[in-house]
Design a protein around this motif. Structure first.
Motif, PDB file in Angstrom:
ATOM      1  N   ALA A  34      13.483  31.235  17.088  1.00 18.22           N
ATOM      2  CA  ALA A  34      14.711  32.026  17.033  1.00 18.22           C
ATOM      3  C   ALA A  34      15.494  31.795  15.750  1.00 18.22           C
ATOM      4  O   ALA A  34      15.591  30.658  15.266  1.00 18.22           O
ATOM      5  CB  ALA A  34      15.603  31.679  18.224  1.00 18.22           C
ATOM      6  N   LEU A  35      16.042  32.883  15.236  1.00 18.47           N
ATOM      7  CA  LEU A  35      17.065  32.786  14.195  1.00 18.47           C
ATOM      8  C   LEU A  35      18.411  32.862  14.904  1.00 18.47           C
ATOM      9  O   LEU A  35      18.728  33.876  15.544  1.00 18.47           O
ATOM     10  CB  LEU A  35      16.950  33.926  13.190  1.00 18.47           C
ATOM     11  CG  LEU A  35      18.110  34.021  12.174  1.00 18.47           C
ATOM     12  CD1 LEU A  35      18.115  32.800  11.251  1.00 18.47           C
ATOM     13  CD2 LEU A  35      18.040  35.307  11.371  1.00 18.47           C
ATOM     14  N   GLY A  67      26.118  31.731   7.699  1.00 19.86           N
ATOM     15  CA  GLY A  67      26.832  32.339   6.578  1.00 19.86           C
ATOM     16  C   GLY A  67      27.823  33.417   6.940  1.00 19.86           C
ATOM     17  O   GLY A  67      28.415  34.042   6.054  1.00 19.86           O
ATOM     18  N   VAL A  68      28.031  33.693   8.225  1.00 17.14           N
ATOM     19  CA  VAL A  68      29.017  34.710   8.617  1.00 17.14           C
ATOM     20  C   VAL A  68      30.402  34.071   8.509  1.00 17.14           C
ATOM     21  O   VAL A  68      30.801  33.258   9.342  1.00 17.14           O
ATOM     22  CB  VAL A  68      28.770  35.218  10.047  1.00 17.14           C
ATOM     23  CG1 VAL A  68      29.799  36.286  10.409  1.00 17.14           C
ATOM     24  CG2 VAL A  68      27.356  35.769  10.175  1.00 17.14           C
ATOM     25  N   ALA A  69      31.131  34.453   7.474  1.00 23.10           N
ATOM     26  CA  ALA A  69      32.406  33.790   7.185  1.00 23.10           C
ATOM     27  C   ALA A  69      33.610  34.711   7.326  1.00 23.10           C
ATOM     28  O   ALA A  69      34.747  34.274   7.136  1.00 23.10           O
ATOM     29  CB  ALA A  69      32.372  33.207   5.765  1.00 23.10           C
ATOM     30  N   GLU A  79      21.151  38.419   3.702  1.00 24.42           N
ATOM     31  CA  GLU A  79      20.859  36.978   3.645  1.00 24.42           C
ATOM     32  C   GLU A  79      20.225  36.492   4.948  1.00 24.42           C
ATOM     33  O   GLU A  79      19.258  35.707   4.928  1.00 24.42           O
ATOM     34  CB  GLU A  79      22.153  36.206   3.370  1.00 24.42           C
ATOM     35  CG  GLU A  79      22.712  36.444   1.973  1.00 24.42           C
ATOM     36  CD  GLU A  79      24.137  35.924   1.828  1.00 24.42           C
ATOM     37  OE1 GLU A  79      24.631  35.259   2.774  1.00 24.42           O
ATOM     38  OE2 GLU A  79      24.761  36.167   0.777  1.00 24.42           O
ATOM     39  N   ALA A  80      20.761  36.947   6.073  1.00 23.20           N
ATOM     40  CA  ALA A  80      20.202  36.534   7.359  1.00 23.20           C
ATOM     41  C   ALA A  80      18.799  37.097   7.556  1.00 23.20           C
ATOM     42  O   ALA A  80      17.904  36.416   8.077  1.00 23.20           O
ATOM     43  CB  ALA A  80      21.117  36.981   8.496  1.00 23.20           C
ATOM     44  N   TYR A  84      15.320  35.103   8.252  1.00 19.17           N
ATOM     45  CA  TYR A  84      14.472  35.484   9.389  1.00 19.17           C
ATOM     46  C   TYR A  84      13.017  35.652   8.934  1.00 19.17           C
ATOM     47  O   TYR A  84      12.084  35.157   9.578  1.00 19.17           O
ATOM     48  CB  TYR A  84      14.992  36.784  10.013  1.00 19.17           C
ATOM     49  CG  TYR A  84      14.096  37.360  11.081  1.00 19.17           C
ATOM     50  CD1 TYR A  84      14.228  36.975  12.415  1.00 19.17           C
ATOM     51  CD2 TYR A  84      13.101  38.286  10.760  1.00 19.17           C
ATOM     52  CE1 TYR A  84      13.401  37.494  13.396  1.00 19.17           C
ATOM     53  CE2 TYR A  84      12.264  38.810  11.736  1.00 19.17           C
ATOM     54  CZ  TYR A  84      12.419  38.407  13.052  1.00 19.17           C
ATOM     55  OH  TYR A  84      11.586  38.916  14.008  1.00 19.17           O
ATOM     56  N   GLN A  85      12.837  36.345   7.811  1.00 19.88           N
ATOM     57  CA  GLN A  85      11.488  36.598   7.309  1.00 19.88           C
ATOM     58  C   GLN A  85      10.846  35.334   6.751  1.00 19.88           C
ATOM     59  O   GLN A  85       9.668  35.056   7.017  1.00 19.88           O
ATOM     60  CB  GLN A  85      11.547  37.695   6.244  1.00 19.88           C
ATOM     61  CG  GLN A  85      11.971  39.055   6.800  1.00 19.88           C
ATOM     62  CD  GLN A  85      12.278  40.073   5.706  1.00 19.88           C
ATOM     63  OE1 GLN A  85      12.617  39.717   4.572  1.00 19.88           O
ATOM     64  NE2 GLN A  85      12.181  41.353   6.060  1.00 19.88           N
TER      65      GLN A  85
END
Length: 391
Positions: A34-35, A67-69, A79-80, A84-85
């Motif tokens: 999971a991410l 990184g969700v700020a 970025e997410a 994930y990849q």
């Protein structure tokens, strides 16, 4: 032929205290790695580590994107998605407020359907391939994003909040554990609570409302009227927190199927241009826009007024509708909701942005669902009223 009314929700919703304990059990049915899309606050509170341990107990590996700020934007999505990849994940878990959940929705769809998130605006690109499985876990009682097929992502280049709605954005599982909201600060409780109220009211007065959404919206309004101020004054009141978590879930389900209206249409440009969190920008607009819309939805606002006040049951629709507007104003005042000027938006910059904000609001499509549809000039006037509105 008239379009059939539809009602969609996540296939699985877990709602109760300690439902977070089941994250590992649900995750192992959907993926192997999971991410987790979250933020630094959730990490400091220990929620991210707790989530990872629960996943590990069920043989699910994980990596966290923290990184969700702020309000979600396309850069967070990129970025997410890259993480994930790079990590070869096959499952996404969002843990946090609406910003984390909306970011995760975008990643889940783009990961399997390609392109950039802005490609999906206005159904220009439709997700044909099933998205990455997504488990949404809200830690605030407000956005209801865990139960919607909507994501709102800011375009960093144009400074426009892109409201994107497609069935593919609906999470597979929503885990709504009121205990996770006990950590919400007082200001966040106020803003997210009024956000949920905005969702419920707009779903009820929307031109696209129908019996299923009405049921959810009125139930949410009832719960919010009884519990929001209690949760605001005593953040450890678990009964109030539980009521607000259920209200946010119901309000999210309602507006996802009935659409939002003028409040959200005007709110998004404020957030995009002046970095005002979504809950606050909705709260700043709600009372004034209800006053503007009242004459076109007196019967519906009367229903809301009778929820807020038992005495309104004996009043005419006109008077009960006024009770609704006044009750919302009083609630916002009791929650210390500021107006736009008090928030610190410079008047000169605000006035200069009126034309763009008004155009962006109309272009979003949401104002057309309002009982009273405004012109661009009326929207600009409403912005100016809200700038120094007194609750």
């Amino acid at each position: 032929m008239e379009t059939c009314k539809t009602f969609q929700m996540p296939p699985t919703i877990l709602y109760q205290q300690n439902s977070f304990e089941q994250i590992g059990e649900k995750a192992e049915l959907l993926g192997k790695k999971a991410l987790i899309i979250s933020d630094q606050i959730m990490q400091k509170l220990g929620y991210v580590e707790d989530c990872q341990q629960k996943l590990s107990d069920h043989s699910v590996d994980s990596v966290a994107f923290l990184g969700v700020a702020s309000e979600p934007n396309d850069q967070y999505v990129e970025e997410a998605l890259q993480l994930y990849q790079d990590e070869t994940c096959d499952l996404i878990i969002s843990l946090g407020g609406g910003s984390c959940i909306d970011t995760a929705k975008a990643v889940a769809v783009v990961a399997t359907n390609g392109g950039n998130i802005e490609d999906y605006v206005g159904m220009k690109k439709i997700a044909q391939i099933a998205p990455v499985p997504h488990i949404a876990i809200p830690t605030t009682a407000g956005t209801g994003s865990e139960a919607t097929d909507v994501t709102v992502i800011t375009n960093s280049a144009t400074k426009v909040k892109m409201m994107i709605k497609q069935p593919a954005f609906m999470p597979n599982v929503a885990i709504v554990d009121p205990l996770l909201t006990l950590s919400s600060p007082q200001k966040v409780t106020a803003a997210t609570g009024v956000d949920a109220l905005s969702h419920a009211i707009e779903a009820y007065i929307s031109k696209k409302s129908h019996p299923m959404t009405d049921m959810m919206a009125l139930s949410a309004i009832n719960l919010i009227s009884k519990n929001l101020h209690k949760a605001f004054t005593d953040g450890q009141n678990i009964e109030a927190r539980e009521g607000m978590s259920l209200a946010a879930l119901q309000a999210g389900s309602a507006f996802s199927n009935a659409s939002v209206c003028l409040i959200h249409g005007m709110s998004r440009p404020i957030g995009a241009l002046f970095d005002v969190p979504h809950g606050f920008s909705n709260a700043m607009l709600l009372p004034a826009i209800l006053e503007y819309s009242k004459d076109a939805c007196i019967d519906r606002l009367a229903d809301i007024g009778r929820i807020f006040s038992s005495e309104a049951k004996h009043l005419s629709d006109e008077d009960a509708a006024e009770v609704a507007v006044q009750s919302v104003k009083d609630l916002c005042k009791s929650l210390d909701i500021p107006n736009l000027e008090q928030w610190g938006i410079p008047r000169k910059e605000f006035v200069s942005a009126l034309s763009k904000m008004s155009t962006d609001a109309i272009d979003s499509g949401s104002p057309s669902n309002n009982p009273k549809t405004p012109s661009k000039e009326e929207i600009a006037e409403l912005y100016q009223i809200c700038y120094e509105y007194q609750f």
